[in-house]
Design an enzyme around this catalytic site. Structure first.
Site, PDB file in Angstrom:
ATOM      1  N   GLY A 103     -11.026   1.497 -30.068  1.00 23.70           N
ATOM      2  CA  GLY A 103     -11.690   0.794 -28.952  1.00 23.70           C
ATOM      3  C   GLY A 103     -13.094   0.468 -29.349  1.00 23.70           C
ATOM      4  O   GLY A 103     -13.754   0.032 -28.170  1.00 23.70           O
ATOM      5  N   ASP A 149     -15.291  -8.955 -26.948  1.00 24.68           N
ATOM      6  CA  ASP A 149     -15.948  -8.209 -27.983  1.00 24.68           C
ATOM      7  C   ASP A 149     -16.731  -8.971 -29.020  1.00 24.68           C
ATOM      8  O   ASP A 149     -17.644  -8.558 -29.479  1.00 24.68           O
ATOM      9  CB  ASP A 149     -14.685  -7.562 -28.707  1.00 24.68           C
ATOM     10  CG  ASP A 149     -14.046  -6.447 -27.707  1.00 24.68           C
ATOM     11  OD1 ASP A 149     -14.391  -6.620 -26.482  1.00 24.68           O
ATOM     12  OD2 ASP A 149     -13.049  -5.790 -28.266  1.00 24.68           O
TER      13      ASP A 149
END
Ligand code: MEV
Length: 315
Positions: A103, A149
Site C-alpha cells: 500500500g 497514486d
C-alpha cells in the site's frame, strides 16, 4: 545511452477506495524512493530486473499475457520501441527503498520512474506526458486505477486528487512525521477494489452516505493540513479508518495495530487498498518514539517517514 529517474512512494492520508468512485482523496509522497535505470542495447530483448526477480522477453514477442508485477515496464518499453522505431532492446534495472505490495505506492512509483527513465532514452516528455504513460502502464496490472497514486508519485508533496479535476497541491508546512507499520499480510489491490465494488453494489445507500461523510471529512482535513493542526488531522484519520472498516477493507490485525499506534499518535488508519499492507500513524517529535515503541512491542515492523516535496526526479 543510459537514463536514470526516481519517484517516491506514497501514503493515502484520506479517501482511498472512495476516490475510485469520483470522491476526493488526500495523498502524500514519502521520502522513500524507487530508482529506475534504463539503457538501450543492440540485443533484441527487453530485460527488467528488480528485487522481485528478472524477466527477459524478445522485442518481437508479446508481453500481454505476462502475469507479473513487472508487466508495466514491458508496456512502457514496447510503446517507446514502437514509437521511435528502435532497432534494439532495452535493459531496465529497478532499485527500491519502498516495500512492494503493502500500500505504499511501489507499483505507481515504478510506473512513474519507469516511464520517465525509458522515455528519456528517446525523447523529453513533460511531467504530464510521463504521468499519462505511467497510468497507462499501471492499467496493465490494475485496470481500474483512479490515477491518484501515480499523480502523487509524479508531482510529490501533499495533494488533493479526484478523477475528474485531477490534483491540487495542498499548501502545508508538513510539520509532522508519519509512522508506517507493516501488518505482514500481503494484499492485492485489484481484489480489494473488486470487494469494495461488490459492497457498493449491495449497499448503494450506505455507500453514498459514506461518500458524503468522506467528502466532509476531507474538507476539514484539508484545512487542518494548511495550519498543521495535528490534533484535528489525527482525529480525522481515525474517523476515516471507521469508514474504511464499514466498507470491509480492514481486519483484526490492522485494527490491533491502529489501537496500539493510537495510544500515543494523533491518529492512525490503514493506507492504500487495505485488507493487509500498512497502517500510517500521525506523530511529531512529542510522540514519535513512543508510537514506534508501542508498535515494536507488538512485534510490528515500522519506520518513520517524512513528506517528500520533489516527486519525480528525472530532469
Ligand atoms: C490504492 O493505493 C488506492 C485505491 O484507492 C485504488 C485507487 O485509487 O486506484 C484503493
Amino acid at each position: 545511452m543510459i537514463s536514470k529517474a526516481s519517484a517516491p512512494g506514497k501514503v493515502i492520508l484520506f479517501g482511498e477506495h472512495f476516490v475510485v468512485y469520483g470522491e476526493k482523496a488526500i495523498l502524500g509522497s514519502i521520502d522513500k524512493r524507487i530508482k529506475v535505470t534504463s539503457e538501450t542495447n543492440k540485443e533484441k530483448l527487453i530485460s527488467v530486473s528488480s528485487s522481485l526477480g528478472q524477466l527477459k522477453i524478445p522485442i518481437t514477442e508479446s508481453y500481454e499475457e505476462l502475469d507479473s508485477p513487472l508487466k508495466p515496464f514491458f508496456y512502457i518499453a514496447n510503446e517507446m520501441i514502437k514509437k521511435f522505431n528502435h532497432d534494439g532492446g532495452i535493459k531496465i534495472v529497478i532499485d527500491s527503498e519502498v516495500p512492494s505490495g503493502v500500500g505504499l505506492g511501489s507499483s505507481s512509483a515504478c510506473c512513474v520512474a519507469g516511464a520517465a527513465s525509458v522515455s528519456n532514452l528517446f525523447t523529453k516528455l513533460s511531467r504530464e506526458e510521463i504521468l499519462e504513460l505511467a497510468i497507462q502502464a499501471e492499467q496493465t496490472i490494475f485496470k481500474n486505477t483512479s490515477g491518484a497514486d501515480c499523480t502523487v508519485c509524479t508531482y510529490g508533496g501533499i495533494i488533493e486528487y479526484d478523477k475528474k479535476s485531477g490534483f491540487n497541491k495542498i499548501n502545508s508546512k508538513n510539520d509532522f512525521v508519519l509512522v508506517i507499520a507493516n501488518s505482514g499480510i500481503p494484499h492485492h489491490t485489484n481484489l480489494i477494489v473488486s470487494k469494495v465494488k461488490k459492497f457498493k453494489e449491495s449497499h448503494e445507500n450506505e455507500f453514498s452516505i459514506l461518500c458524503k461523510k468522506e467528502a466532509e471529512l476531507i474538507n476539514k482535513a484539508n484545512q487542518a493540513l494548511e495550519i498543521n493542526d495535528l490534533v484535528v488531522l489525527g482525529e480525522k484519520m481515525s474517523k476515516n479508518q471507521e469508514y474504511l472498516e464499514e466498507i470491509g477493507v480492514s481486519n483484526d490485525r490492522l485494527q490491533d495495530m491502529i489501537k496500539m499506534a493510537e495510544k500515543n499518535a494523533y491518529g492512525a488508519k490503514i493506507t492504500g487498498a487495505g485488507d493487509g499492507g500498512c497502517i500510517v500513524a500521525l506523530t511529531d517529535e512529542a510522540n514519535l518514539e513512543k508510537t514506534m515503541n508501542n508498535l515494536r512491542s507488538g512485534n510490528f515492523e515500522c519506520f518513520s517517514a517524512k513528506i517528500d516535496s520533489k516527486g519525480l526526479d528525472a530532469f
